[in-house]
Design an enzyme around this catalytic site. Structure first.
Site, PDB file in Angstrom:
ATOM      1  N   ASP A 514     125.832   1.593  60.920  1.00 27.70           N
ATOM      2  CA  ASP A 514     125.121   0.559  61.677  1.00 27.70           C
ATOM      3  C   ASP A 514     125.332  -0.897  61.246  1.00 27.70           C
ATOM      4  O   ASP A 514     126.197  -1.579  61.745  1.00 27.70           O
ATOM      5  CB  ASP A 514     123.619   0.882  61.701  1.00 27.70           C
ATOM      6  CG  ASP A 514     123.312   2.205  62.393  1.00 27.70           C
ATOM      7  OD1 ASP A 514     124.243   3.018  62.536  1.00 27.70           O
ATOM      8  OD2 ASP A 514     122.162   2.435  62.785  1.00 27.70           O
ATOM      9  N   GLU A 746     114.593   9.607  54.904  1.00 26.55           N
ATOM     10  CA  GLU A 746     115.876   9.183  55.475  1.00 26.55           C
ATOM     11  C   GLU A 746     116.734   8.443  54.446  1.00 26.55           C
ATOM     12  O   GLU A 746     117.944   8.623  54.364  1.00 26.55           O
ATOM     13  CB  GLU A 746     115.595   8.265  56.677  1.00 26.55           C
ATOM     14  CG  GLU A 746     116.840   7.827  57.443  1.00 26.55           C
ATOM     15  CD  GLU A 746     116.485   6.910  58.610  1.00 26.55           C
ATOM     16  OE1 GLU A 746     115.380   6.339  58.624  1.00 26.55           O
ATOM     17  OE2 GLU A 746     117.336   6.765  59.517  1.00 26.55           O
TER      18      GLU A 746
HETATM   19  C1  6A9 Z   1     116.371   5.095  67.563  1.00 29.56           C
HETATM   20  C2  6A9 Z   1     113.930   5.317  67.534  1.00 29.56           C
HETATM   21  C3  6A9 Z   1     110.640   6.904  67.308  1.00 29.56           C
HETATM   22  C4  6A9 Z   1     120.761   5.983  62.104  1.00 29.56           C
HETATM   23  O1  6A9 Z   1     120.359  10.087  61.702  1.00 29.56           O
HETATM   24  C5  6A9 Z   1     120.672   9.637  62.969  1.00 29.56           C
HETATM   25  C6  6A9 Z   1     121.260   8.243  62.912  1.00 29.56           C
HETATM   26  C7  6A9 Z   1     122.524   8.242  62.064  1.00 29.56           C
HETATM   27  O2  6A9 Z   1     123.544   8.941  62.738  1.00 29.56           O
HETATM   28  C8  6A9 Z   1     123.030   6.856  61.782  1.00 29.56           C
HETATM   29  O3  6A9 Z   1     124.109   6.926  60.912  1.00 29.56           O
HETATM   30  N1  6A9 Z   1     120.249   7.315  62.387  1.00 29.56           N
HETATM   31  C9  6A9 Z   1     121.941   6.015  61.173  1.00 29.56           C
HETATM   32  O4  6A9 Z   1     122.423   4.740  60.913  1.00 29.56           O
HETATM   33  C10 6A9 Z   1     119.032   7.233  63.243  1.00 29.56           C
HETATM   34  C11 6A9 Z   1     119.344   6.631  64.590  1.00 29.56           C
HETATM   35  C12 6A9 Z   1     118.235   6.543  65.540  1.00 29.56           C
HETATM   36  C13 6A9 Z   1     118.624   5.785  66.778  1.00 29.56           C
HETATM   37  C14 6A9 Z   1     117.628   5.842  67.870  1.00 29.56           C
HETATM   38  C15 6A9 Z   1     115.197   5.707  68.206  1.00 29.56           C
HETATM   39  C16 6A9 Z   1     112.842   6.258  67.900  1.00 29.56           C
HETATM   40  O5  6A9 Z   1     111.727   6.066  67.049  1.00 29.56           O
END
Ligand code: 6A9
Length: 779
Positions: A514, A746
């Site tokens: 990100d 996380e």
């Molecule tokens: C947001 C918000 C209730 C971000 O683990 C999943 C991903 C990874 O693949 C990525 O590398 N996460 C990491 O930088 C989370 C991404 C969530 C995006 C959508 C929704 C809802 O809140």
């Protein structure tokens, strides 16, 4: 609807499935395999949810009333704001057994799930749920009843029948019954030795994704009318949703068996009910828990490696990984370019309706599939159950379109969609996400070559790879063509916004990292060192598969030479090495002299307002991008650096130095010395991959440290010492946080080691288990 004729006449390429036999149509995924995985706890987004792996299923779930500060709240969907002090599967084998503990402000619920396939039961067999309600500090005021709501809903809209005699469960344990094509006749029962009060409500509605509201409204009305917290014992005509309220004094215990195929004469209902309830169930659950413990020991061999506290966290890691596996069905929304020629009024087009069986990163925040997360998940899962792993990877690869592209985030179905903010919904066909499935496939091929599987398993893996091969090729080619850079063997992540004036450093969501800093001014002249290394992994994996099959048509050579080119140390160094730091950097149009500052601007309504806007104080130029962090360690992670190279020593220094990456809790994502260390990206975006500690990258780095501590070379001892310290730090901190907070997180704060971001996050943070076991990719 406007889309329909256009679509039929000529289906846009981007939503055209890859033209090859589907992996999931392989015989190995039919028959007994399919049946054995039919029912499961495949609704990770709710505290307890059961469904079958079919698009329109019968679904079951649990709600209860939680009491906090004298106020009542309905619990159902996993929500952070419920503030449960812990919840998660302490045991789960991904197939027919799981045990979960949830603690809701002094009330403890334990939910056990068990499946059985007996003669006479229908497709997918029977299952049962035990709910055990206790209280820790249950005070007088709360000595009233606890209220559970167990529901059954038919996504197909088929009517469900209530038993004639629900209110007296001692006389007759039957709650509901019905019949479906997939399971045949079925029955739902309720048994308990405790004094229960049972009420019900039946609803008819096609929208089953907001069940909580439905129940809450019905209860609210009862409270207003009669001052009773009690479902009305009434039902709509031919209801497709039945909700049963079970109230009792705490502590109490209930068993809810579901029988399938009950229409047949030989169905032995009584016998089956007996085995799925009461003391037989207790016995069976104990046995299943022992089986889980034994398998855990066999797979990960931890007893001699970590203390008993860590062992429990290790079990929760694999338990939640498996218990968090979900089944989803629906259509992704794909972003359309502005001047699309499909005459669409929308800015998106729907992907084909698809099934996805996948693990999820976080049951509360992100209960859906993410492409690059999944590769990490499978590193754990294949070691536990190779068939579940192949089934999941097969589903993902079947999502590939004709161009070899797979959407990154899978938001399938109304329930999933309801949880995602608008700006994250559309998937962009120009953007990728790290092809981490190659990490697993590479593992599998190595293990095949070393005869680590039974011959049955080997056959299945081989036929899987054989069928998957064209898709993997297309995937590789998609990256190799669409993400290639302007020089030979250079690559860059597409999808960065080169026009924004809001972001301190425009994000690179496609990379998975990100807001990790890249060139300040996105352009086609960028070279991303992480993507280059992912390509090496992909080429090596493809090469090892071609070797396995002895492909005669030159493919073996082709992937071999690509891998050779990408692992060429001199070329790598020419493109990405900064000699002064001994670090690998991206290349691109860059200046360090950027900052965010408040500007007075006119809003749409012409009123003055203040905004954070980026200022560039110096003309960017093409150069290496001097940020030390996870991205700089990718060549190290890929083990490209020769063990005797001075650069290896430099890398070890960057890793072990407290003023760059080292902390007592794991390695920082970005060096303390970076100009963007812990900087916000916009007013609303706090630092994410700009300092905090992430387990997936720490696992990869640890894996390389392990490698360099095994191969001969002048830095072998140094690597070993760092390896041991880093491993110890990661385990200690995750375990400490788990006991402190009740969750895996996380990411972890780089200052104090405190869990941050989403919780529970039992996706790649669960890799801590492989770290405990010292199990790394074999290469
Ligand atoms: C947001 C918000 C209730 C971000 O683990 C999943 C991903 C990874 O693949 C990525 O590398 N996460 C990491 O930088 C989370 C991404 C969530 C995006 C959508 C929704 C809802 O809140």
């Amino acid at each position: 609807h406007l889309m329909k004729p256009v679509e039929d006449a000529q289906r846009p390429r981007v939503v055209t499935p890859f033209p090859a036999p589907k992996i999931m149509d392989l015989p190995q995924f039919q028959g007994e395999h399919k049946e054995s995985l039919y029912w499961g706890t495949y609704r990770p987004q709710v505290y307890l949810g059961i469904r079958a792996r079919t698009p329109q299923s019968l679904v079951a779930g649990l709600m209860w009333i939680g009491v906090k500060d004298g106020r009542y709240f309905m619990r159902h969907v996993c929500q952070d704001s419920d503030e449960l002090s812990t919840y998660g599967w302490t045991h789960h084998n991904g197939r027919d057994y799981g045990h979960q503990v949830l603690i809701d402000h002094g009330m403890t619920l334990a939910t056990s799930f068990l499946k059985s396939k007996e003669d006479g039961s229908g497709y997918g067999g029977d299952w049962t749920v035990r709910i055990d309600v206790k209280s820790e500090k249950w005070n007088e005021e709360m000595l009233r009843s606890a209220h559970l709501f167990f529901y059954l809903a038919d996504e197909d809209g088929n009517a469900l029948s209530l038993s004639g005699d629900i209110l007296d469960i001692r006389e007759n344990s039957l709650l509901a019954l019905g019949s479906r094509m997939d399971v045949g006749g079925w029955q739902l029962h309720l048994e308990s030795v405790d004094d229960l009060e049972v009420h019900y409500s039946g609803f008819r509605t096609p929208h089953i994704h907001n069940l909580s509201d439905l129940v809450q409204e019905s209860l609210g009305e009862q409270v207003r009318k009669f001052g009773r917290l009690q479902l009305p014992d009434t039902s709509d005509n031919s209801p497709n949703i039945l909700v049963f309220q079970i109230s009792a004094k705490v502590p109490f215990k209930i068993d809810i068996p579901f029988l399938s195929g009950t229409g047949l004469k030989s169905s032995r209902v009584e016998e089956r009910l007996n085995s799925l309830t009461g003391t037989s169930l207790t016995r069976e659950l104990i046995e299943k828990q022992n089986e889980f413990d034994n398998k855990f020991e066999k797979c990960f061999n931890l007893t001699s490696k970590v203390d008993s506290e860590s062992l429990i966290v290790g079990k929760a890691a694999i338990g939640n990984m498996l218990g968090g596996i979900g089944y989803f069905y629906g259509q992704s929304k794909i972003s359309l370019p502005k001047n699309n020629n499909f005459k669409s009024h929308d800015n998106f087009i729907s992907y084909w309706p698809a099934e996805l069986y996948t693990a999820v990163p976080s049951r509360s925040f992100f209960p859906r599939g993410f492409l690059w997360d999944e590769g990490f998940h499978q590193l754990l899962i294949w070691r536990w159950d190779i068939r579940i792993c192949l089934d999941i990877i097969g589903h993902w690869l079947d999502l590939m379109n004709i161009d070899g592209w797979i959407p990154r985030e899978q938001i399938l179905g109304a329930e999933a969609l309801s949880k995602v903010p608008e700006e994250f919904v559309l998937q962009h066909p120009t953007n990728g996400n790290p092809p981490t499935l190659f990490l697993v496939l590479h593992d599998l091929v190595s293990s095949l070559k070393r005869n680590k599987f039974t011959s049955m398993e080997s056959n299945e893996i081989s036929s899987f790879l054989e069928r998957a091969f064209v898709r993997l090729e297309a995937w590789f080619q998609w990256f190799n063509t669409t993400q290639s850079g302007n020089e030979m063997s250079s690559y860059f992540w597409h999808g960065r916004d080169s026009t924004t004036t809001r972001e301190l450093n425009p994000k690179t969501l496609s990379s998975g990292l990100d807001d990790y800093p890249r060139a300040s001014h996105p352009s086609g002249e960028e070279h991303h060192v992480d993507l280059r290394c992912w390509m090496l992994l992909a080429a090596e994996c493809m090469h090892s598969i071609t070797e396995l099959f002895r492909k005669e048509n030159g493919l073996e050579k082709e992937y071999g030479s690509t891998a050779k080119l990408l692992s060429d140390f001199d070329i790598l160094n020419q493109m990405h090495l900064d000699k002064a730091h001994g670090a690998y950097f991206d290349f691109g149009n860059h200046t360090e002299k950027v900052r965010l500052s408040w500007k007075e601007v006119r809003a749409g309504n012409n009123y003055p307002t203040r905004e954070l806007v980026r200022e560039t104080l110096e003309k960017p130029e093409l150069r290496l991008v001097p940020h030390i962090g996870y991205v700089s360690l990718f060549p190290f992670m890929e083990k490209i650096i020769p063990p005797e190279s001075w650069i290896l020593e430099k890398q070890l220094d960057l890793i072990s130095n407290r003023s760059t990456l080292w902390t007592d809790y794991g390695l920082r994502s970005l060096s303390k010395t970076s100009s963007l260390y812990m900087k916000r990206n916009t007013e609303h975006d706090p630092p994410y991959w700009r300092g905090p500690i992430w387990m997936n990258m720490n696992y990869r780095i640890l894996s390389a440290l392990h490698h360099y501590s095994q191969v001969d070379g002048p830095y072998r001892d140094k690597a070993r010492i760092i390896y041991n310290d880093l491993r110890g730090n990661l385990i200690r901190n995750v375990v400490h946080n788990y006991y402190q907070s009740g969750y895996l997180w996380e990411q972890y704060d780089q200052k104090k080691g405190k869990g941050k971001g989403a919780r529970p996050f039992t996706g790649w943070t669960s890799l801590v288990l492989l770290i405990m076991a010292e199990t790394y990719c074999e290469r």
